[in-house]
Motif scaffolding. Structure first.
Motif, PDB file in Angstrom:
ATOM      1  N   ALA A 119       9.743  25.040  22.439  1.00  0.00           N
ATOM      2  CA  ALA A 119       8.472  24.317  22.530  1.00  0.00           C
ATOM      3  C   ALA A 119       8.711  22.831  22.788  1.00  0.00           C
ATOM      4  O   ALA A 119       7.985  22.200  23.569  1.00  0.00           O
ATOM      5  CB  ALA A 119       7.666  24.509  21.246  1.00  0.00           C
ATOM      6  N   LEU A 120       9.725  22.287  22.141  1.00  0.00           N
ATOM      7  CA  LEU A 120      10.056  20.876  22.349  1.00  0.00           C
ATOM      8  C   LEU A 120      10.658  20.677  23.742  1.00  0.00           C
ATOM      9  O   LEU A 120      10.384  19.677  24.409  1.00  0.00           O
ATOM     10  CB  LEU A 120      11.021  20.398  21.272  1.00  0.00           C
ATOM     11  N   ARG A 121      11.466  21.607  24.168  1.00  0.00           N
ATOM     12  CA  ARG A 121      12.040  21.536  25.512  1.00  0.00           C
ATOM     13  C   ARG A 121      10.942  21.544  26.557  1.00  0.00           C
ATOM     14  O   ARG A 121      11.015  20.834  27.579  1.00  0.00           O
ATOM     15  CB  ARG A 121      12.979  22.723  25.726  1.00  0.00           C
ATOM     16  N   SER A 122       9.910  22.331  26.320  1.00  0.00           N
ATOM     17  CA  SER A 122       8.796  22.397  27.256  1.00  0.00           C
ATOM     18  C   SER A 122       8.073  21.057  27.363  1.00  0.00           C
ATOM     19  O   SER A 122       7.634  20.666  28.458  1.00  0.00           O
ATOM     20  CB  SER A 122       7.816  23.493  26.812  1.00  0.00           C
ATOM     21  N   VAL A 123       7.973  20.351  26.255  1.00  0.00           N
ATOM     22  CA  VAL A 123       7.326  19.031  26.265  1.00  0.00           C
ATOM     23  C   VAL A 123       8.127  18.065  27.135  1.00  0.00           C
ATOM     24  O   VAL A 123       7.560  17.299  27.922  1.00  0.00           O
ATOM     25  CB  VAL A 123       7.191  18.491  24.830  1.00  0.00           C
ATOM     26  N   TRP A 124       9.451  18.095  27.004  1.00  0.00           N
ATOM     27  CA  TRP A 124      10.315  17.260  27.834  1.00  0.00           C
ATOM     28  C   TRP A 124      10.183  17.639  29.308  1.00  0.00           C
ATOM     29  O   TRP A 124      10.053  16.764  30.178  1.00  0.00           O
ATOM     30  CB  TRP A 124      11.759  17.407  27.361  1.00  0.00           C
ATOM     31  N   ASN A 125      10.200  18.919  29.601  1.00  0.00           N
ATOM     32  CA  ASN A 125      10.074  19.366  30.989  1.00  0.00           C
ATOM     33  C   ASN A 125       8.743  18.927  31.595  1.00  0.00           C
ATOM     34  O   ASN A 125       8.681  18.523  32.764  1.00  0.00           O
ATOM     35  CB  ASN A 125      10.200  20.891  31.068  1.00  0.00           C
ATOM     36  N   VAL A 136       5.289  14.358  20.342  1.00  0.00           N
ATOM     37  CA  VAL A 136       6.267  13.384  20.835  1.00  0.00           C
ATOM     38  C   VAL A 136       6.216  13.234  22.355  1.00  0.00           C
ATOM     39  O   VAL A 136       7.022  12.508  22.930  1.00  0.00           O
ATOM     40  CB  VAL A 136       7.712  13.738  20.395  1.00  0.00           C
ATOM     41  N   ALA A 137       5.262  13.882  22.991  1.00  0.00           N
ATOM     42  CA  ALA A 137       5.146  13.757  24.449  1.00  0.00           C
ATOM     43  C   ALA A 137       5.074  12.296  24.892  1.00  0.00           C
ATOM     44  O   ALA A 137       5.741  11.911  25.865  1.00  0.00           O
ATOM     45  CB  ALA A 137       3.932  14.534  24.945  1.00  0.00           C
ATOM     46  N   PRO A 138       4.285  11.437  24.224  1.00  0.00           N
ATOM     47  CA  PRO A 138       4.233  10.035  24.663  1.00  0.00           C
ATOM     48  C   PRO A 138       5.577   9.321  24.604  1.00  0.00           C
ATOM     49  O   PRO A 138       5.815   8.397  25.388  1.00  0.00           O
ATOM     50  CB  PRO A 138       3.228   9.400  23.684  1.00  0.00           C
TER      51      PRO A 138
END
Length: 216
Positions: free
Chosen positions: A129-135, A61-63
């Protein structure tokens, strides 16, 4: 994507399609109940293709995060050169976080993308892990914004003055936008209301109006 080859555009489109599919499935089923294989199947690609683009399901979901932050930075870059930096940042934030705006992609409307971001940020509270993608998406936007602000004020991007300047300014502005989006995501407020992400971002960035953007 000016100047890119057809192959690069196809890869970008595939990456975007997988991301939109992943976001929709995470919202519908939940993060834990959704496997990478489920995302690949729903996106119409093989699992090996999924892993060619993303190492984990969370990264897929990074994009979705990047689209919004990139729209903001691009809008700051496109703002008239004579516009003061705070006004350029505020106008860009209002446009990028406007649910009625064109998302700028072949995917969902901006309103749906914002609701995806809200749901994903809520999931990220219990998913490091999802929080890291947002950061990572926020940091990438901040890095790009340094270059944009440096060009606007005529400073070197790598300069690190005692106070003020594009590097510190980009960090503060990016943090203001992140806080606005995260604060909205924690509520059930509509995206187009006075407590929506765009309105909150404007108020947060307004607090930076007296910041010395250029120290020259």
């Amino acid at each position: 994507m000016p100047g890119s080859s057809l192959n690069e555009r196809r890869k970008a489109a595939t990456r975007r399609d997988i991301a939109h599919t992943a976001a929709a499935l995470f919202v519908e089923r939940g993060l834990r109940a959704t496997r990478a294989e489920d995302i690949a199947r729903a996106a119409g690609v093989a699992p090996r293709t999924f892993y060619r683009y993303f190492a984990t399901k969370e990264e897929s979901v990074a994009p979705v995060f990047e689209e919004g932050t990139r729209r903001w930075v691009d809008a700051v870059r496109a703002a008239p050169a004579e516009l003061p930096v705070p006004d350029a940042l505020i106008g860009a934030a209002s446009g990028a976080l406007d649910p009625a705006a064109d998302s700028g992609t072949d995917g969902p409307a901006n309103a749906e993308s914002l609701e995806w971001v809200r749901s994903l940020l809520r999931m990220a509270e219990d998913a490091p892990a999802l929080r890291s993608v947002w950061n990572d998406a926020c940091f990438a936007a901040e890095t790009a914004l340094v270059e944009v602000l440096a060009e606007r004020v005529g400073a070197h991007p790598a300069s690190l003055p005692a106070a003020g300047g594009p590097r510190l300014g980009a960090a503060l502005a990016s943090t203001a936008l992140r806080v606005a989006v995260e604060s909205w995501a924690a509520t059930d407020e509509p995206a187009d209301g006075p407590q929506g992400p765009g309105a909150l971002a404007v108020r947060c960035i307004e607090s930076l109006r007296d910041f010395p953007w250029s120290t020259s």
